[in-house]
Design a protein around this motif. Structure first.
Motif, PDB file in Angstrom:
ATOM      1  N   PHE A   1      -9.360  32.924 -25.890  1.00  0.00           N
ATOM      2  CA  PHE A   1      -8.508  32.705 -27.055  1.00  0.00           C
ATOM      3  C   PHE A   1      -7.798  33.988 -27.468  1.00  0.00           C
ATOM      4  O   PHE A   1      -6.621  33.973 -27.830  1.00  0.00           O
ATOM      5  N   LEU A   2      -8.506  35.100 -27.411  1.00  0.00           N
ATOM      6  CA  LEU A   2      -7.925  36.363 -27.859  1.00  0.00           C
ATOM      7  C   LEU A   2      -7.052  37.012 -26.788  1.00  0.00           C
ATOM      8  O   LEU A   2      -6.164  37.788 -27.108  1.00  0.00           O
ATOM      9  N   SER A   3      -7.298  36.685 -25.508  1.00  0.00           N
ATOM     10  CA  SER A   3      -6.515  37.284 -24.416  1.00  0.00           C
ATOM     11  C   SER A   3      -6.180  36.226 -23.371  1.00  0.00           C
ATOM     12  O   SER A   3      -6.656  36.287 -22.236  1.00  0.00           O
ATOM     13  N   PRO A   4      -5.356  35.235 -23.718  1.00  0.00           N
ATOM     14  CA  PRO A   4      -5.088  34.135 -22.780  1.00  0.00           C
ATOM     15  C   PRO A   4      -4.438  34.582 -21.478  1.00  0.00           C
ATOM     16  O   PRO A   4      -4.658  33.969 -20.434  1.00  0.00           O
ATOM     17  N   SER A   5      -3.630  35.636 -21.529  1.00  0.00           N
ATOM     18  CA  SER A   5      -2.881  36.036 -20.339  1.00  0.00           C
ATOM     19  C   SER A   5      -3.776  36.503 -19.199  1.00  0.00           C
ATOM     20  O   SER A   5      -3.340  36.568 -18.049  1.00  0.00           O
ATOM     21  N   PHE A   6      -5.053  36.825 -19.480  1.00  0.00           N
ATOM     22  CA  PHE A   6      -5.968  37.275 -18.435  1.00  0.00           C
ATOM     23  C   PHE A   6      -6.589  36.113 -17.659  1.00  0.00           C
ATOM     24  O   PHE A   6      -7.199  36.322 -16.621  1.00  0.00           O
ATOM     25  N   PHE A   7      -6.445  34.910 -18.160  1.00  0.00           N
ATOM     26  CA  PHE A   7      -7.147  33.771 -17.571  1.00  0.00           C
ATOM     27  C   PHE A   7      -6.149  32.909 -16.802  1.00  0.00           C
ATOM     28  O   PHE A   7      -5.353  32.178 -17.393  1.00  0.00           O
ATOM     29  N   LYS A   8      -6.203  32.990 -15.469  1.00  0.00           N
ATOM     30  CA  LYS A   8      -5.242  32.307 -14.607  1.00  0.00           C
ATOM     31  C   LYS A   8      -5.920  31.409 -13.581  1.00  0.00           C
ATOM     32  O   LYS A   8      -5.318  31.055 -12.572  1.00  0.00           O
ATOM     33  N   ASP A   9      -7.184  31.033 -13.822  1.00  0.00           N
ATOM     34  CA  ASP A   9      -7.889  30.192 -12.857  1.00  0.00           C
ATOM     35  C   ASP A   9      -7.293  28.792 -12.780  1.00  0.00           C
ATOM     36  O   ASP A   9      -7.396  28.126 -11.750  1.00  0.00           O
ATOM     37  N   ILE A  10      -6.699  28.320 -13.874  1.00  0.00           N
ATOM     38  CA  ILE A  10      -6.040  27.012 -13.898  1.00  0.00           C
ATOM     39  C   ILE A  10      -4.561  27.245 -14.168  1.00  0.00           C
ATOM     40  O   ILE A  10      -4.183  27.870 -15.161  1.00  0.00           O
ATOM     41  N   ASP A  11      -3.731  26.725 -13.278  1.00  0.00           N
ATOM     42  CA  ASP A  11      -2.288  26.894 -13.402  1.00  0.00           C
ATOM     43  C   ASP A  11      -1.710  25.754 -14.248  1.00  0.00           C
ATOM     44  O   ASP A  11      -1.994  24.584 -13.999  1.00  0.00           O
ATOM     45  N   PHE A  12      -0.932  26.089 -15.257  1.00  0.00           N
ATOM     46  CA  PHE A  12      -0.236  25.071 -16.043  1.00  0.00           C
ATOM     47  C   PHE A  12       0.907  25.727 -16.811  1.00  0.00           C
ATOM     48  O   PHE A  12       0.941  26.946 -16.995  1.00  0.00           O
ATOM     49  N   SER A  13       1.864  24.888 -17.225  1.00  0.00           N
ATOM     50  CA  SER A  13       2.987  25.350 -18.044  1.00  0.00           C
ATOM     51  C   SER A  13       2.866  24.740 -19.430  1.00  0.00           C
ATOM     52  O   SER A  13       2.300  23.655 -19.597  1.00  0.00           O
ATOM     53  N   CYS A  14       3.397  25.443 -20.412  1.00  0.00           N
ATOM     54  CA  CYS A  14       3.275  24.968 -21.790  1.00  0.00           C
ATOM     55  C   CYS A  14       4.509  25.384 -22.587  1.00  0.00           C
ATOM     56  O   CYS A  14       5.122  26.419 -22.309  1.00  0.00           O
ATOM     57  N   LYS A  15       4.863  24.561 -23.547  1.00  0.00           N
ATOM     58  CA  LYS A  15       5.973  24.878 -24.448  1.00  0.00           C
ATOM     59  C   LYS A  15       5.644  24.330 -25.828  1.00  0.00           C
ATOM     60  O   LYS A  15       5.078  23.241 -25.958  1.00  0.00           O
ATOM     61  N   THR A  16       5.992  25.090 -26.849  1.00  0.00           N
ATOM     62  CA  THR A  16       5.698  24.709 -28.227  1.00  0.00           C
ATOM     63  C   THR A  16       6.945  24.880 -29.086  1.00  0.00           C
ATOM     64  O   THR A  16       7.651  25.885 -28.970  1.00  0.00           O
ATOM     65  N   ASP A  17       7.216  23.890 -29.933  1.00  0.00           N
ATOM     66  CA  ASP A  17       8.329  23.962 -30.880  1.00  0.00           C
ATOM     67  C   ASP A  17       7.838  23.573 -32.268  1.00  0.00           C
ATOM     68  O   ASP A  17       6.812  22.893 -32.416  1.00  0.00           O
ATOM     69  N   VAL A  18       8.592  23.992 -33.271  1.00  0.00           N
ATOM     70  CA  VAL A  18       8.266  23.661 -34.657  1.00  0.00           C
ATOM     71  C   VAL A  18       9.105  22.467 -35.093  1.00  0.00           C
ATOM     72  O   VAL A  18      10.328  22.458 -34.917  1.00  0.00           O
TER      73      VAL A  18
END
Length: 678
Positions: free
Chosen positions: A412-429
């Motif tokens: 949660f604090l360092s998501p960029s270090f965790f790449k064992d599962i590949d996925f794309s994500c996008k968030t909008d308000v």
């Protein structure tokens, strides 16, 4: 830190058969193989003489190790020194005698700036010496990483691990810090000025009649800031440790800090601990919290060295402040060194430079009687007299549940270090019905990654954790759901689309850090993060575009009773006669029904909004894009106009483009990057 050793035992079963009172020949059955995992505790031991020279001629028999007072057997022993210092005949003998391959012994250096507790003036005044020390130390290790503890965002990596000395030198020269102490001093300074003005007013005009009450209030305010800074120090420091531990190898951490602001023993501190690493308690006695903190940081293969830029030479230990005591304790408990005095930088180059390349690597099996979760004390004794021995003083053994919480906190604090599962994500308000703004989150998960891994069975589901991190406000909002992927895998789908919106969270205008974590049952984790800004629409000019979201349009047979709402079933935007599935990557086939969803701040319903759409490529070619409005809804409560336009890409050549929205009003402009494929 534990090393896992897999031992294979061959159990030979011999059967005896008696037939007609005659003893038959023994029959040897096929051997049965059983795997047993033995966890070894690893300890780096530094042994020097009184002059500070590393003693490299000790053997396994010269050491004794105790865990929780019980003597343990050493399973693995090696002296680690640079190859150039090993004599040829010793190297040959070592190769012949070694029964197992020696694992890599390279040390990695982490330079950690504690910007929560460091005085800027001292740091700046001594920066040339500090910079030279960093350069000298970086040359002794395989790789160096630079981090900081930031008051706004917690731990932050300034430079990932690298062996490029020129790059490190450039980072050091450009590094600027954001000091909590500076912020604290400015606030207290302003309050002192206001309180001073209050004391100068006539008695009848004062808000606080007694000047002593004013001084008492100021002292209490200062204590409050120190307690708050201490709590933030624990949270940020543990988050940094969780980041560092994800990297392979032995890590020496050089902590640049003026020390934690430990107060009196009777003072209490509130810990920001959303993942219950401190055990779920909110309030701790300050000394109790510090002891717990020491045990938490001592469970990994980390050795801390510390120095304070603001420390002057002191005559005796009794003159030390509680801040300096905290630095000494952190270093001593993990097997490192805290150095002080006028020559601390030169001494650090010598001491830490030696420790990075000279040490004893020892492993042992913990006694069965102490093999349970909790903190375990370690003591290392050397039989030869007159030697100085340093080692970590203990380690924490965690239950599976505690370890999972630690992994969740790290991800949660360092998501960029965790790449064992590949996925794309996008968030909008988005905002509906005058309610608080929501985050509209979409994921696209490639499924071949689960089919290709023959060693692991494809999972039936993934655990997903979505969170919003408000570090500065000491708040974390998160929830966890399961995403079923079994059916999609069996159907042969290439990817899985999943969308949802946040609910029940009162999000106000401002900056937010969002995280999405996917967890595989086999301890594989993937992470994603992004910063989002919720605009204050009341401060926006009329007809400002609040949100612009591209997606795929699908016909809806049955008209929806609640148009312009997010479906709780599949996360799509329900329209009058269609459904809009918001895109994740903004990659579209030119023959697909691509739509654009706009939310526009419109204080007056009668205002005309007629946007024009153009595509630009390389800022040279601009094309008018045909469009058709297919749905519209004005939300009277929020004063937001919702409109959906069908875009026509039929005549557009494949490539990367920038979609631009303009209106007759000059301030109305929005851009989105997209890609068209044939």
């Amino acid at each position: 830190m534990k090393r896992n050793i897999v031992l294979v035992f061959f159990i030979v079963s011999i059967s005896f058969c008696l037939l007609y009172a005659f003893q038959k020949q023994q029959k040897l059955q096929e051997p049965l193989e059983h795997e047993v995992t033995v966890e070894l505790v690893v300890v780096e031991v530094f042994v020097t003489d009184k002059k500070g020279n590393f003693v490299d001629n000790l053997t396994k028999d010269d050491f004794e190790i105790y865990e929780d007072g019980k003597k343990v057997e050493i399973q693995y022993f090696a002296v680690v020194i640079p190859e150039k210092e090993i004599r040829k005949e010793e190297a040959i003998a070592e190769i012949e005698e070694r029964e197992e391959p020696q694992r890599p012994k390279e040390m990695k250096l982490v330079i950690l700036f504690d910007n929560l507790n460091t005085n800027r003036w001292y740091l700046n005044s001594q920066w040339p010496q500090i910079q030279e020390m960093f350069k000298a130390l970086s040359g002794n290790v395989e790789e160096t990483m630079i981090m900081e503890l930031n008051r706004r965002s917690g731990p932050r990596i300034i430079q990932p691990f690298t062996s490029d000395q020129n790059l490190l030198s450039d980072v050091f020269s450009r590094f600027k810090v954001d000091m909590w102490k500076d912020f604290e001093k400015e606030v207290l300074k302003d309050q002192r000025i206001e309180l001073s003005k209050e004391a100068q007013r006539p008695q009848k005009d004062r808000f606080i009649p007694n000047p002593e009450f004013i001084m008492k209030a100021l002292r209490e305010e200062e204590k409050y800031f120190r307690r708050q800074r201490l709590a933030d120090s624990y949270s940020a420091f543990l988050a940094a440790v969780n980041q560092i531990r994800r990297f392979e190898g032995i890590k020496s951490v050089l902590l640049v800090s003026d020390g934690f602001p430990l107060g009196d023993r009777e003072g209490f501190v509130k810990i920001f601990d959303p993942f219950r690493l401190f055990g779920g308690k909110k309030y701790f006695d300050q000394r109790e919290a510090f002891d717990k903190f020491l045990k938490l940081i001592n469970e990994e293969k980390l050795i801390f060295y510390a120095f304070s830029p603001g420390t002057k030479s002191v005559a005796s230990r009794e003159e030390w402040s509680k801040e300096l005591f905290s630095l000494e304790q952190i270093a001593e408990e993990t097997g490192g060194v805290y150095l002080r005095g006028a020559k601390k930088y030169e001494n650090f180059v010598e001491v830490l430079g030696r420790d990075l390349t000279h040490f004893y690597d020892i492993s042992y099996t913990p006694p069965e009687t102490t093999r349970k979760s909790g903190y375990h004390r370690i003591e290392v004794r050397v039989k030869k007299p007159g030697l100085i021995v340093r080692f970590k003083k203990g380690y924490s053994d965690f239950t599976a549940e505690e370890q999972e919480r630690k992994n969740d906190a790290s991800a949660f604090l360092s998501p960029s270090f965790f790449k064992d599962i590949d996925f794309s994500c996008k968030t909008d308000v988005v905002s509906f019905g005058g309610q608080h703004p929501q985050f509209w989150v979409r994921l696209q998960i490639p499924l071949d990654q689960f089919r290709e891994d023959q060693a692991v069975s494809p999972p039936e589901k993934l655990a997903m954790m979505f969170g919003i991190n408000e570090w500065e406000k000491r708040k974390v909002h998160f929830g966890e759901v399961e995403i079923q992927i079994k059916d999609s895998l069996e159907r042969g789908a290439n990817s899985l689309y999943h969308a949802f919106t946040t609910s029940g969270i009162k999000l106000k205008p401002g900056e937010y850090e969002t995280r999405v974590i996917l967890k595989h049952p086999e301890d594989r984790i993937g992470g994603w993060e992004a910063s989002l800004k919720i605009p204050d629409i009341k401060k926006k000019p009329p007809l400002s575009i609040i949100s612009a979201i591209l997606g795929f349009l699908r016909n809806e047979v049955k008209e929806d009773k609640i148009p312009f709402s997010i479906s709780t079933k599949d996360g799509c935007l329900a329209l009058s006669k269609h459904r809009l599935y918001a895109s994740v990557k903004n990659v579209f086939n030119k023959r697909e029904n691509v739509a654009l969803y706009l939310q526009v701040y419109c204080p007056k319903q009668t205002q005309d909004f007629s946007p024009k759409f153009t595509l630009s490529k390389d800022e040279k070619v601009t094309l008018n894009l045909p469009s058709e409005k297919i749905d519209s809804f004005f939300d009277k409560k929020s004063k937001i106009l919702n409109e959906v336009y069908l875009l026509d890409f039929q005549d557009i050549l494949p490539g990367d483009y920038k979609l631009e929205m303009k209106s007759d009003e000059k301030h109305i402009k929005k851009e989105i990057e997209l890609k068209i494929v044939s």
